[in-house]
Structures are given as C-alpha cells and as structure tokens.
Design an enzyme around this catalytic site. Structure first.
Site, short mmCIF file in Angstrom:
data_model
loop_
_atom_site.label_atom_id
_atom_site.label_comp_id
_atom_site.label_asym_id
_atom_site.label_seq_id
_atom_site.Cartn_x
_atom_site.Cartn_y
_atom_site.Cartn_z
N LYS A 69 28.84 29.59 33.46
CA LYS A 69 27.81 28.72 32.93
C LYS A 69 26.64 29.52 32.39
O LYS A 69 25.79 29.00 31.68
CB LYS A 69 27.28 27.82 34.06
N GLY A 70 26.60 30.81 32.74
CA GLY A 70 25.41 31.62 32.47
C GLY A 70 24.99 31.69 31.02
O GLY A 70 23.82 31.85 30.70
N GLU A 100 28.38 35.97 26.16
CA GLU A 100 28.12 36.14 27.59
C GLU A 100 26.62 36.25 27.84
O GLU A 100 25.85 36.61 26.96
CB GLU A 100 28.78 37.43 28.10
N ASP A 132 27.74 43.37 33.11
CA ASP A 132 27.34 44.13 34.29
C ASP A 132 28.43 45.15 34.59
O ASP A 132 28.54 46.15 33.90
CB ASP A 132 27.10 43.12 35.42
N LYS A 181 23.77 45.79 31.11
CA LYS A 181 23.38 46.73 32.18
C LYS A 181 24.37 47.88 32.17
O LYS A 181 25.26 47.94 33.01
CB LYS A 181 23.51 46.03 33.55
N PHE A 186 18.34 42.52 39.76
CA PHE A 186 18.96 41.20 39.61
C PHE A 186 18.00 40.27 38.89
O PHE A 186 16.91 40.00 39.36
CB PHE A 186 19.39 40.61 40.95
N ILE A 187 18.42 39.81 37.71
CA ILE A 187 17.54 38.97 36.89
C ILE A 187 18.03 37.52 36.82
O ILE A 187 19.24 37.27 36.94
CB ILE A 187 17.38 39.55 35.46
N ASP A 195 21.67 32.80 36.84
CA ASP A 195 21.38 32.18 38.13
C ASP A 195 21.45 33.16 39.29
O ASP A 195 22.03 34.25 39.18
CB ASP A 195 22.42 31.09 38.41
N ARG A 205 18.49 28.77 36.67
CA ARG A 205 19.02 28.77 35.30
C ARG A 205 18.06 28.11 34.32
O ARG A 205 18.06 28.42 33.13
CB ARG A 205 20.35 28.00 35.24
P1 IMP Z 1 30.62 41.58 35.49
O1 IMP Z 1 32.04 41.16 35.58
O2 IMP Z 1 30.23 42.44 36.66
O3 IMP Z 1 30.24 42.20 34.17
O4 IMP Z 1 29.77 40.27 35.73
C1 IMP Z 1 29.16 39.56 34.73
C2 IMP Z 1 28.62 38.29 35.33
O5 IMP Z 1 27.90 38.55 36.53
C3 IMP Z 1 27.62 37.64 34.42
O6 IMP Z 1 28.22 36.72 33.54
C4 IMP Z 1 26.67 36.96 35.39
O7 IMP Z 1 27.14 35.69 35.70
C5 IMP Z 1 26.73 37.80 36.61
N1 IMP Z 1 25.58 38.74 36.71
C6 IMP Z 1 25.59 40.08 36.64
N2 IMP Z 1 24.36 40.61 36.76
C7 IMP Z 1 23.53 39.54 36.92
C8 IMP Z 1 22.10 39.41 37.09
O8 IMP Z 1 21.32 40.37 37.10
N3 IMP Z 1 21.65 38.14 37.21
C9 IMP Z 1 22.44 37.04 37.18
N4 IMP Z 1 23.77 37.12 37.02
C10 IMP Z 1 24.31 38.35 36.90
MG MG Z 2 28.15 34.29 34.24
#
Ligand code: IMP
Ligand code: MG
Length: 179
Positions: free
Chosen positions: A42-43, A98, A102, A130, A151-152, A158, A164
C-alpha cells in the site's frame, strides 16, 4: 502522530517538486510506448496518485499487493502475493512504482515474476532509495531522493499501518518501534 516524528525530512511542497520532475522525465521517456504503471500497495498509493497526474502521456494503471514486512522495521525476506494484477502484461511497458527501495528483495522478486509474463519492458520508479541497505542486485531506473538509513514514515509510508496519511515524510522516533 506529529509527536512521534523526530525530524521532518521532506515537506509537502518539496515532495510535489520531486514528483513533478519524475513525471516530466517519465512522460518524455515513454512517449509512443504502451505505459502501464503498477503500484505496489500500500506504501506507494499516495506517490502513485500524484505521479500519474504528473504524467502527460496516455497510460494505464494497475495494483499489486505483496507483503514481506509484518509489523517490524526490517524485511523478512519472504514475499507473499496478496493481490495480483488484473491486466495482461504482454507487450506492455511496465513501470513498477514503489515507495522505497530498501533491501531490494521485494522488487527483485516482483520484477522476476512479472518478467515471465512477457512485457515489452520493465523499469522501476521508487520515490525513495536507501542504497546502503541493499542486499540484492537491483537499482531503480527513476528515484525521487536518496534517504539516510533511518525509518521514515508519511506520504504513504507506514509503521505498523500508521502514519501513511501524514502529508510530509519524517523520521520516526526510534522509541516508537523499540517499545
Ligand atoms: P525491501 O524489500 O527491503 O526493499 O522493502 C521495501 C519495503 O519495505 C517498502 O515498500 C516499504 O514498505 C518497506 N520499508 C522499507 N524501509 C522503510 C522505511 O524507512 N519506512 C517505511 N517502510 C519502509
Ligand atoms: Mg511497501
């Protein structure tokens, strides 16, 4: 909500500027193509809603929902599809939208899975990146801003399904998730 924010990183106005620029670039790059924007729920929903209105060429949209996070602040490495796409991807020019890249595991998994459905192309557009935290080999074709390893929340992002709806993006106070 406000009292849980340590520092505001990006104001509403600043975010508007970022999205406007991305929209312009994408409109130029996809002129004459069959653009399908895929929002990863949902982000990315707030970003998607603004970005699609900053795009000046014809495009379609679709949504996909995956989960890898639970209520923690780090990825679990396991990606589960909760809602798949409705639209046939054959020959389409896909832009995955997206909120934040991360570890990269989520998008890596999604991109591999969708590429098996024979789209003409797949690119990634993330609002935030990131890069320090990347654990798989993936880069965004378009990104709004590089963020520090904190963490943002806000503007769609969220913590435990909250924050959100903040119109800006800020760093969440660690005591909120260390409790
Ligand atoms: P990844 O698979 O580790 O790249 O995760 C990506 C997902 O993690 C994003 O779509 C977010 O939902 C969540 N995420 C990663 N870092 C943050 C953050 O700092 N704040 C909020 N959600 C995050
Ligand atoms: Mg997400």
């Amino acid at each position: 909500m406000e009292q849980d924010i340590q520092e505001v990183l990006y104001s509403r106005e600043y975010l508007e500027g970022i999205v406007e620029k991305l929209g312009r670039r994408i409109s130029e790059d996809y002129r004459g193509k069959d653009l399908l924007m895929v929002s990863i729920l949902k982000g990315s929903v707030v970003f998607m809603a603004d970005l699609m209105r900053a795009i000046t060429i014809p495009c379609s949209i679709d949504f996909m929902s995956v989960s890898s996070y639970g209520s923690g602040t780090k990825t679990s490495g396991v990606v589960k599809i909760i809602k798949d796409l409705d639209i046939n991807l054959e020959g389409r020019d896909l832009l995955l939208v997206e909120d934040i890249l991360d570890s990269g595991m989520t998008l890596h998994y999604i991109r591999d899975m969708l590429s098996q459905r024979h789209p003409n192309s797949i690119r990634i557009c993330t609002l935030f990146d990131k890069p320090e935290r990347r654990s798989v080999d993936i880069t965004a074709d378009y990104f709004g801003a590089v963020v520090p390893d904190a963490f943002i929340v806000g503007y769609g992002l969220d913590y435990d399904e909250k924050y959100r709806n903040l119109p800006y993006v800020g760093i969440l106070k660690p005591e909120v998730y260390e409790k």
